[in-house]
Motif scaffolding. Sequence first.
Motif, PDB file in Angstrom:
ATOM      1  N   ALA A   1      -0.061  -8.509  55.386  1.00 36.92           N
ATOM      2  CA  ALA A   1       0.478  -7.173  55.619  1.00 36.92           C
ATOM      3  C   ALA A   1       0.305  -6.278  54.403  1.00 36.92           C
ATOM      4  CB  ALA A   1       1.955  -7.271  56.000  1.00 36.92           C
ATOM      5  N   ALA A   2       0.461  -6.838  53.206  1.00 35.26           N
ATOM      6  CA  ALA A   2       0.325  -6.030  51.989  1.00 35.26           C
ATOM      7  C   ALA A   2      -1.098  -5.534  51.796  1.00 35.26           C
ATOM      8  CB  ALA A   2       0.764  -6.856  50.779  1.00 35.26           C
ATOM      9  N   VAL A   3      -2.074  -6.359  52.149  1.00 37.65           N
ATOM     10  CA  VAL A   3      -3.476  -6.004  51.930  1.00 37.65           C
ATOM     11  C   VAL A   3      -4.034  -5.148  53.065  1.00 37.65           C
ATOM     12  CG1 VAL A   3      -5.819  -6.947  51.719  1.00 37.65           C
ATOM     13  CG2 VAL A   3      -3.914  -8.035  50.521  1.00 37.65           C
ATOM     14  N   MET A   4      -3.695  -5.499  54.301  1.00 33.45           N
ATOM     15  CA  MET A   4      -4.370  -4.889  55.440  1.00 33.45           C
ATOM     16  C   MET A   4      -3.461  -4.088  56.353  1.00 33.45           C
ATOM     17  SD  MET A   4      -6.951  -8.050  56.290  1.00 33.45           S
ATOM     18  CE  MET A   4      -5.963  -9.332  55.517  1.00 33.45           C
ATOM     19  N   GLY A   5      -2.181  -3.969  56.021  1.00 37.55           N
ATOM     20  CA  GLY A   5      -1.270  -3.280  56.921  1.00 37.55           C
ATOM     21  C   GLY A   5      -0.054  -2.716  56.236  1.00 37.55           C
ATOM     22  N   ARG A   6       1.101  -2.946  56.839  1.00 33.03           N
ATOM     23  CA  ARG A   6       2.350  -2.358  56.359  1.00 33.03           C
ATOM     24  C   ARG A   6       3.479  -3.383  56.426  1.00 33.03           C
ATOM     25  NH1 ARG A   6       2.037   3.001  60.268  1.00 33.03           N
ATOM     26  NH2 ARG A   6       0.237   4.036  59.240  1.00 33.03           N
ATOM     27  N   ILE A   7       4.450  -3.224  55.528  1.00 32.68           N
ATOM     28  CA  ILE A   7       5.648  -4.055  55.518  1.00 32.68           C
ATOM     29  C   ILE A   7       6.861  -3.152  55.659  1.00 32.68           C
ATOM     30  CG2 ILE A   7       7.093  -5.622  54.154  1.00 32.68           C
ATOM     31  CD1 ILE A   7       4.550  -6.645  52.825  1.00 32.68           C
ATOM     32  N   GLY A   8       7.725  -3.467  56.615  1.00 34.08           N
ATOM     33  CA  GLY A   8       8.976  -2.730  56.796  1.00 34.08           C
ATOM     34  C   GLY A   8      10.160  -3.632  56.489  1.00 34.08           C
ATOM     35  N   PHE A   9      11.237  -3.043  56.001  1.00 37.15           N
ATOM     36  CA  PHE A   9      12.420  -3.822  55.622  1.00 37.15           C
ATOM     37  C   PHE A   9      13.671  -3.209  56.233  1.00 37.15           C
ATOM     38  CE2 PHE A   9      15.918  -4.604  52.480  1.00 37.15           C
ATOM     39  CZ  PHE A   9      16.052  -5.962  52.723  1.00 37.15           C
ATOM     40  N   VAL A  10      14.502  -4.055  56.840  1.00 37.26           N
ATOM     41  CA  VAL A  10      15.801  -3.646  57.367  1.00 37.26           C
ATOM     42  C   VAL A  10      16.858  -4.075  56.348  1.00 37.26           C
ATOM     43  CG1 VAL A  10      17.474  -3.879  59.234  1.00 37.26           C
ATOM     44  CG2 VAL A  10      15.011  -3.914  59.751  1.00 37.26           C
ATOM     45  N   ASP A  11      17.479  -3.091  55.733  1.00 36.73           N
ATOM     46  CA  ASP A  11      18.426  -3.378  54.646  1.00 36.73           C
ATOM     47  C   ASP A  11      19.818  -3.681  55.205  1.00 36.73           C
ATOM     48  OD1 ASP A  11      19.505  -3.740  52.178  1.00 36.73           O
ATOM     49  OD2 ASP A  11      19.588  -1.613  51.643  1.00 36.73           O
ATOM     50  N   GLN A  12      19.863  -4.647  56.077  1.00 39.02           N
ATOM     51  CA  GLN A  12      21.135  -5.138  56.574  1.00 39.02           C
ATOM     52  C   GLN A  12      20.947  -6.582  57.026  1.00 39.02           C
ATOM     53  OE1 GLN A  12      20.952  -2.299  60.217  1.00 39.02           O
ATOM     54  NE2 GLN A  12      22.280  -3.948  60.923  1.00 39.02           N
ATOM     55  N   PRO A  13      21.963  -7.415  56.885  1.00 34.78           N
ATOM     56  CA  PRO A  13      21.829  -8.819  57.278  1.00 34.78           C
ATOM     57  C   PRO A  13      21.955  -8.968  58.786  1.00 34.78           C
ATOM     58  CG  PRO A  13      24.021  -8.431  56.396  1.00 34.78           C
ATOM     59  CD  PRO A  13      23.276  -7.140  56.257  1.00 34.78           C
ATOM     60  N   LEU A  14      20.918  -9.493  59.412  1.00 37.41           N
ATOM     61  CA  LEU A  14      20.922  -9.710  60.858  1.00 37.41           C
ATOM     62  C   LEU A  14      21.000 -11.182  61.207  1.00 37.41           C
ATOM     63  CD1 LEU A  14      18.212  -7.096  61.910  1.00 37.41           C
ATOM     64  CD2 LEU A  14      20.703  -6.846  61.943  1.00 37.41           C
ATOM     65  N   ILE A  15      21.212 -12.009  60.195  1.00 39.74           N
ATOM     66  CA  ILE A  15      21.219 -13.449  60.389  1.00 39.74           C
ATOM     67  C   ILE A  15      22.177 -14.079  59.394  1.00 39.74           C
ATOM     68  CG2 ILE A  15      19.200 -13.595  58.873  1.00 39.74           C
ATOM     69  CD1 ILE A  15      18.339 -16.102  60.298  1.00 39.74           C
ATOM     70  N   CYS A  16      22.867 -15.106  59.826  1.00 41.81           N
ATOM     71  CA  CYS A  16      23.656 -15.934  58.914  1.00 41.81           C
ATOM     72  C   CYS A  16      22.772 -17.097  58.490  1.00 41.81           C
ATOM     73  CB  CYS A  16      24.926 -16.438  59.595  1.00 41.81           C
ATOM     74  SG  CYS A  16      26.114 -15.141  59.975  1.00 41.81           S
ATOM     75  N   TYR A  17      22.428 -17.126  57.209  1.00 38.41           N
ATOM     76  CA  TYR A  17      21.471 -18.070  56.635  1.00 38.41           C
ATOM     77  C   TYR A  17      22.245 -19.270  56.118  1.00 38.41           C
ATOM     78  CZ  TYR A  17      17.356 -19.316  53.743  1.00 38.41           C
ATOM     79  OH  TYR A  17      16.275 -19.937  53.155  1.00 38.41           O
ATOM     80  N   ARG A  18      22.280 -20.317  56.935  1.00 41.14           N
ATOM     81  CA  ARG A  18      23.154 -21.445  56.661  1.00 41.14           C
ATOM     82  C   ARG A  18      22.595 -22.324  55.529  1.00 41.14           C
ATOM     83  NH1 ARG A  18      26.728 -24.133  60.698  1.00 41.14           N
ATOM     84  NH2 ARG A  18      25.443 -23.265  62.380  1.00 41.14           N
ATOM     85  N   GLN A  19      23.450 -22.609  54.545  1.00 39.63           N
ATOM     86  CA  GLN A  19      23.086 -23.471  53.423  1.00 39.63           C
ATOM     87  C   GLN A  19      23.765 -24.824  53.575  1.00 39.63           C
ATOM     88  OE1 GLN A  19      20.785 -22.067  50.971  1.00 39.63           O
ATOM     89  NE2 GLN A  19      20.788 -20.820  52.835  1.00 39.63           N
ATOM     90  N   HIS A  20      22.936 -25.875  53.501  1.00 46.42           N
ATOM     91  CA  HIS A  20      23.465 -27.231  53.591  1.00 46.42           C
ATOM     92  C   HIS A  20      22.490 -28.153  52.885  1.00 46.42           C
ATOM     93  CE1 HIS A  20      20.459 -27.891  56.750  1.00 46.42           C
ATOM     94  NE2 HIS A  20      20.855 -26.740  57.261  1.00 46.42           N
ATOM     95  N   GLY A  21      22.752 -29.411  52.854  1.00 46.40           N
ATOM     96  CA  GLY A  21      21.954 -30.335  52.062  1.00 46.40           C
ATOM     97  C   GLY A  21      20.542 -30.545  52.538  1.00 46.40           C
ATOM     98  N   ASP A  22      20.206 -30.094  53.746  1.00 45.21           N
ATOM     99  CA  ASP A  22      18.889 -30.377  54.312  1.00 45.21           C
ATOM    100  C   ASP A  22      17.993 -29.157  54.397  1.00 45.21           C
ATOM    101  OD1 ASP A  22      19.568 -33.081  54.732  1.00 45.21           O
ATOM    102  OD2 ASP A  22      20.596 -32.560  56.594  1.00 45.21           O
ATOM    103  N   ASN A  23      18.342 -28.046  53.726  1.00 43.18           N
ATOM    104  CA  ASN A  23      17.504 -26.855  53.769  1.00 43.18           C
ATOM    105  C   ASN A  23      16.117 -27.137  53.211  1.00 43.18           C
ATOM    106  OD1 ASN A  23      20.449 -25.530  53.315  1.00 43.18           O
ATOM    107  ND2 ASN A  23      19.169 -24.178  54.537  1.00 43.18           N
ATOM    108  N   SER A  24      15.089 -26.615  53.897  1.00 46.21           N
ATOM    109  CA  SER A  24      13.727 -26.754  53.388  1.00 46.21           C
ATOM    110  C   SER A  24      13.520 -25.918  52.137  1.00 46.21           C
ATOM    111  CB  SER A  24      12.711 -26.323  54.461  1.00 46.21           C
ATOM    112  OG  SER A  24      12.738 -27.204  55.565  1.00 46.21           O
ATOM    113  N   VAL A  25      14.098 -24.715  52.103  1.00 44.14           N
ATOM    114  CA  VAL A  25      13.958 -23.830  50.947  1.00 44.14           C
ATOM    115  C   VAL A  25      15.332 -23.486  50.407  1.00 44.14           C
ATOM    116  CG1 VAL A  25      13.055 -21.649  50.099  1.00 44.14           C
ATOM    117  CG2 VAL A  25      11.777 -22.931  51.825  1.00 44.14           C
ATOM    118  N   GLY A  26      16.102 -22.688  51.170  1.00 40.47           N
ATOM    119  CA  GLY A  26      17.464 -22.379  50.769  1.00 40.47           C
ATOM    120  C   GLY A  26      17.574 -21.210  49.814  1.00 40.47           C
TER     121      GLY A  26
END
Length: 282
Positions: free
Chosen positions: A202-227
């Motif tokens: 998107a950065a090279v060939m298009g566009r990136i848009g950002f919604v500055d509000q949380p639309l998801i609860c990002y659950r943190q626990h011991g098995d997160n792939s990234v976190g």
Amino acid sequence: MKQTAQVAILMATYNGAQYLPVQLDSILNQDFEDWQLLISDDGSTDGTLNILADYQKRYPEKIRILEKEIPTGSAKKNFMFLTRQADDFPYVMYCDQDDFWRSEKVRVTLKKMKETESGNTAIPCLVHTDLEVVDQNLLTISRSFFRFSGLDASRCALNQLLIQNIVTGCTMMINHALWELAARPADEKKILMHDWWFALIAAVMGRIGFVDQPLICYRQHGDNSVGAKEAKDPAYISSQIKRGKGNRVAMENTMRQAGCFVDVFADKLDASTQNFLEEYAL
């Protein structure tokens, strides 16, 4: 079953039975209804497959479980597999198995996508949003992942994204024009994560848009792939300083990803962008 909807939601699962029903219910409770959920399991041995079969039986018009011969072995490869299955959809979203989607997530993200496209669906576009960081019981840790992690959503130029990804896959929507590029064959060993790869496109060939509000609860626990990591946490800062050689390896990995990007998209790059990428690439 209706084979297409306006939005495909792609979910990669692996031993996610503990949190999966809550996430599936949150998707089913969206206030925008023109979507289909495509799920690829990667060899779960807990109750995940039974849960998925039950939900598919109850919601056959909304949920499709995709079969593959052997597990891919990682979330990245599973999401890349899923991406290639979504060719019939105008818009594609990405979904982890253990989060919680607010009821307006699809609607608000799609609205921002339409704004980002500005009426031209031929422009490859990616939209992502902030997240609320929560613990394993969905209790708030931080109302903004970006502030918690010390990230700046405006840092989305190519030279910035080459070394740091700011797009979290479970908040991401891409349009079909970007999908056509994302689905190109690539050496996935050199791709660091699907969301990072798509952000570079998107950065090279298009566009990136950002919604500055949380639309998801990002659950943190011991098995997160990234976190999520708190940028101001002294222990985290100390660990980054001590990484030393690990940081050099991480930088080399971004250089390999840049080289892979040139290999895949050379026909789409202008001379100055290609030269810049080649100079950075390993």
